[in-house]
Design an enzyme around this catalytic site. Structure first.
Site, PDB file in Angstrom:
ATOM      1  N   GLY A  13       0.821  -1.211   0.000  1.00 43.91           N
ATOM      2  CA  GLY A  13       0.000   0.000   0.000  1.00 43.91           C
ATOM      3  C   GLY A  13       0.849   1.253   0.000  1.00 43.91           C
ATOM      4  O   GLY A  13       0.458   2.283   0.546  1.00 43.91           O
ATOM      5  N   ALA A  90      -1.763  -2.311   2.792  1.00 47.38           N
ATOM      6  CA  ALA A  90      -2.625  -2.459   1.616  1.00 47.38           C
ATOM      7  C   ALA A  90      -3.998  -2.995   2.015  1.00 47.38           C
ATOM      8  O   ALA A  90      -4.112  -3.851   2.882  1.00 47.38           O
ATOM      9  CB  ALA A  90      -1.975  -3.384   0.593  1.00 47.38           C
ATOM     10  N   SER A  93      -9.881  -0.088   1.382  1.00 42.18           N
ATOM     11  CA  SER A  93     -10.021   0.581   2.671  1.00 42.18           C
ATOM     12  C   SER A  93     -11.240   1.493   2.798  1.00 42.18           C
ATOM     13  O   SER A  93     -11.401   2.151   3.824  1.00 42.18           O
ATOM     14  CB  SER A  93      -8.759   1.409   2.958  1.00 42.18           C
ATOM     15  OG  SER A  93      -8.555   2.367   1.943  1.00 42.18           O
ATOM     16  N   TYR A 104     -14.467  -8.947  -2.712  1.00 40.63           N
ATOM     17  CA  TYR A 104     -13.149  -8.382  -3.020  1.00 40.63           C
ATOM     18  C   TYR A 104     -12.503  -7.820  -1.752  1.00 40.63           C
ATOM     19  O   TYR A 104     -11.310  -8.014  -1.501  1.00 40.63           O
ATOM     20  CB  TYR A 104     -13.282  -7.288  -4.072  1.00 40.63           C
ATOM     21  CG  TYR A 104     -11.984  -6.571  -4.367  1.00 40.63           C
ATOM     22  CD1 TYR A 104     -10.982  -7.202  -5.109  1.00 40.63           C
ATOM     23  CD2 TYR A 104     -11.754  -5.277  -3.894  1.00 40.63           C
ATOM     24  CE1 TYR A 104      -9.784  -6.560  -5.367  1.00 40.63           C
ATOM     25  CE2 TYR A 104     -10.558  -4.629  -4.153  1.00 40.63           C
ATOM     26  CZ  TYR A 104      -9.577  -5.270  -4.889  1.00 40.63           C
ATOM     27  OH  TYR A 104      -8.392  -4.637  -5.130  1.00 40.63           O
ATOM     28  N   SER A 134      -7.900  -1.637  12.330  1.00 38.94           N
ATOM     29  CA  SER A 134      -8.753  -0.446  12.214  1.00 38.94           C
ATOM     30  C   SER A 134      -9.755  -0.326  13.354  1.00 38.94           C
ATOM     31  O   SER A 134     -10.254  -1.335  13.875  1.00 38.94           O
ATOM     32  CB  SER A 134      -9.510  -0.510  10.882  1.00 38.94           C
ATOM     33  OG  SER A 134     -10.529   0.464  10.825  1.00 38.94           O
ATOM     34  N   GLU A 136     -12.652   0.469  12.922  1.00 39.49           N
ATOM     35  CA  GLU A 136     -13.915  -0.059  12.401  1.00 39.49           C
ATOM     36  C   GLU A 136     -14.201  -1.463  12.920  1.00 39.49           C
ATOM     37  O   GLU A 136     -15.329  -1.940  12.830  1.00 39.49           O
ATOM     38  CB  GLU A 136     -13.903  -0.056  10.868  1.00 39.49           C
ATOM     39  CG  GLU A 136     -14.011   1.324  10.241  1.00 39.49           C
ATOM     40  CD  GLU A 136     -15.397   1.948  10.377  1.00 39.49           C
ATOM     41  OE1 GLU A 136     -16.383   1.194  10.509  1.00 39.49           O
ATOM     42  OE2 GLU A 136     -15.487   3.187  10.367  1.00 39.49           O
ATOM     43  N   TYR A 157     -15.763  -4.351   5.503  1.00 36.91           N
ATOM     44  CA  TYR A 157     -14.401  -3.877   5.756  1.00 36.91           C
ATOM     45  C   TYR A 157     -13.998  -4.164   7.197  1.00 36.91           C
ATOM     46  O   TYR A 157     -12.915  -4.707   7.466  1.00 36.91           O
ATOM     47  CB  TYR A 157     -14.307  -2.380   5.477  1.00 36.91           C
ATOM     48  CG  TYR A 157     -13.007  -1.754   5.932  1.00 36.91           C
ATOM     49  CD1 TYR A 157     -11.834  -1.904   5.194  1.00 36.91           C
ATOM     50  CD2 TYR A 157     -12.956  -1.013   7.113  1.00 36.91           C
ATOM     51  CE1 TYR A 157     -10.640  -1.334   5.623  1.00 36.91           C
ATOM     52  CE2 TYR A 157     -11.762  -0.435   7.545  1.00 36.91           C
ATOM     53  CZ  TYR A 157     -10.619  -0.606   6.796  1.00 36.91           C
ATOM     54  OH  TYR A 157      -9.437  -0.049   7.221  1.00 36.91           O
ATOM     55  N   HIS A 187      -7.488   8.669  10.716  1.00 34.65           N
ATOM     56  CA  HIS A 187      -6.360   9.591  10.595  1.00 34.65           C
ATOM     57  C   HIS A 187      -6.340  10.129   9.171  1.00 34.65           C
ATOM     58  O   HIS A 187      -6.456   9.389   8.213  1.00 34.65           O
ATOM     59  CB  HIS A 187      -5.045   8.916  10.969  1.00 34.65           C
ATOM     60  CG  HIS A 187      -4.824   7.582  10.331  1.00 34.65           C
ATOM     61  ND1 HIS A 187      -5.550   6.461  10.682  1.00 34.65           N
ATOM     62  CD2 HIS A 187      -3.974   7.190   9.355  1.00 34.65           C
ATOM     63  CE1 HIS A 187      -5.151   5.435   9.961  1.00 34.65           C
ATOM     64  NE2 HIS A 187      -4.203   5.851   9.141  1.00 34.65           N
ATOM     65  N   GLY A 219     -23.981  12.200   3.680  1.00 35.73           N
ATOM     66  CA  GLY A 219     -24.977  11.344   4.314  1.00 35.73           C
ATOM     67  C   GLY A 219     -25.151  11.697   5.778  1.00 35.73           C
ATOM     68  O   GLY A 219     -25.510  12.813   6.122  1.00 35.73           O
ATOM     69  N   PRO A 287     -25.497   0.792   4.948  1.00 37.09           N
ATOM     70  CA  PRO A 287     -26.577  -0.087   5.397  1.00 37.09           C
ATOM     71  C   PRO A 287     -26.610  -0.259   6.918  1.00 37.09           C
ATOM     72  O   PRO A 287     -27.671  -0.384   7.518  1.00 37.09           O
ATOM     73  CB  PRO A 287     -26.248  -1.408   4.702  1.00 37.09           C
ATOM     74  CG  PRO A 287     -25.519  -0.989   3.458  1.00 37.09           C
ATOM     75  CD  PRO A 287     -24.689   0.199   3.876  1.00 37.09           C
TER      76      PRO A 287
END
Length: 341
Positions: A13, A90, A93, A104, A134, A136, A157, A187, A219, A287
């Site tokens: 990445g 990588a 993201s 994917y 992350s 997330e 993700y 970040h 959004g 979603p």
């Protein structure tokens, strides 16, 4: 320092925001850096062009074509480079895109890390491995979030990152590898991709100010995030691999800001009222939403001596100023004066 003594690092990445800043940092510390880029019909190296073209006494940045979906290529490359450190940055993201391309995202963001770890194991490579995890991964788990907070991802993700996190930990415990997870909260920087909300906002501010854009469509404005400055966060990555023992770290500012707050910081910096320009578009809703991510980086401060300095208001100003400056130069993707000394 001779070529033999010089540390070698592999950065996947390398053309991304974090990859470019990390490469600058490593080069400033005397490393030889090997960046992995995907082979494509078009070049996407604008974030590192200044490093590729910079005059050097000896060339210390090498780019290689490779993909995290191709395990055999990773084995061949790592075996030939014999890196002291491997930084896996990588990924697919973009969280919203991961809902459209879940398979994917899982293949690259999730399985890609396993292919790298397995390549290191198969070769018997004595290296230190950094996995870009992350915030997330925490998803719906209430803040503040630290290294002991349970994961509850709310996107493909986030789920893929959870898989990579546990595989990294598994390889560390099963094979004695020096492998760490850096759980980085949001970040940003002038090098952030233009489809990410912060850069979308600051770029719109610059274009509205110049009369080149009328409205900004977004959004959910109520999402709360912990936004830090990318050049500081790559410093934390490097410090993790210099520590005596491999372990996992949260990297964050500990300060919360909503998207409304980021809008206010960005627009008010140039004397504009964001409410006159921002429009709602449901296409940008996820979603499943993540309401609040706020990190506790006490462990990183205690063990690595790292803590964030740039907080959201200053970050917004840095990005707005850079986007205003970039409009003055035809074809410039970003203007960034952040450098390491």
């Amino acid at each position: 320092m001779t070529t033999t003594d010089r540390k070698r690092a592999v950065v996947t990445g390398v053309t991304g925001q974090d990859g470019s800043y990390l490469t600058e940092l490593l080069l400033s510390k005397g490393y030889e850096v090997h960046g992995l880029i995907r082979r494509a019909s078009t070049f996407n190296t604008h974030r590192i062009d200044h490093l590729v073209s910079a005059p050097q006494e000896e060339k210390r940045l090498h780019l290689h074509h490779a993909d995290l979906t191709d395990g055999s290529r990773l084995v061949t490359l790592l075996d030939s480079i014999q890196p002291h450190e491997v930084y896996n940055l990588a990924a697919q993201s973009h969280v919203r895109v991961s809902f459209d391309e879940p398979e994917y995202t899982g293949d690259v963001t999730g399985l890609g890390s396993t292919r790298l770890l397995e390549a290191i194991r198969v070769i018997g490579l004595d290296t230190r491995y950094y996995q870009a995890s992350s915030s997330e991964m925490f998803g719906a788990t209430p803040p503040p979030q630290n290294e002991d907070t349970p994961f509850y991802p709310r996107s493909p993700y986030g789920a893929a990152k959870v898989y990579s996190y546990w595989m990294t930990k598994n390889y560390r415990e099963a094979y004695g590898m020096f492998a760490v997870n850096g759980i980085l909260f949001n970040h940003e920087s002038p090098r952030r991709g233009e489809t990410f909300v912060t850069r979308k906002i600051t770029r719109a501010v610059a274009r509205i100010l110049e009369g080149k854009q009328d409205s900004l469509y977004l959004g959910n404005l109520d999402s709360v995030r912990d936004w830090g400055y990318a050049p500081e966060y790559v410093e934390a990555m490097w410090r993790m691999l210099q520590h005596d023992e491999p372990t996992d770290y949260v990297v964050a500012t500990g300060h919360a800001a909503s998207i409304r707050d980021f809008l206010d910081h960005s627009f008010s910096h140039v004397g504009l009222d964001w409410e006159k320009f921002v429009r709602f578009d449901e296409r940008y809703l996820r979603p499943t939403e993540v309401d609040a991510l706020i990190g506790d980086a006490s462990k990183a401060k205690q063990l690595l001596g790292w803590e964030a300095r740039v907080l959201t208001p200053e970050l917004a100003r840095i990005m707005v100023d850079a986007d205003i400056e970039s409009l003055k130069v035809e074809g410039t993707h970003y203007v960034d004066t952040a450098r390491f000394t």
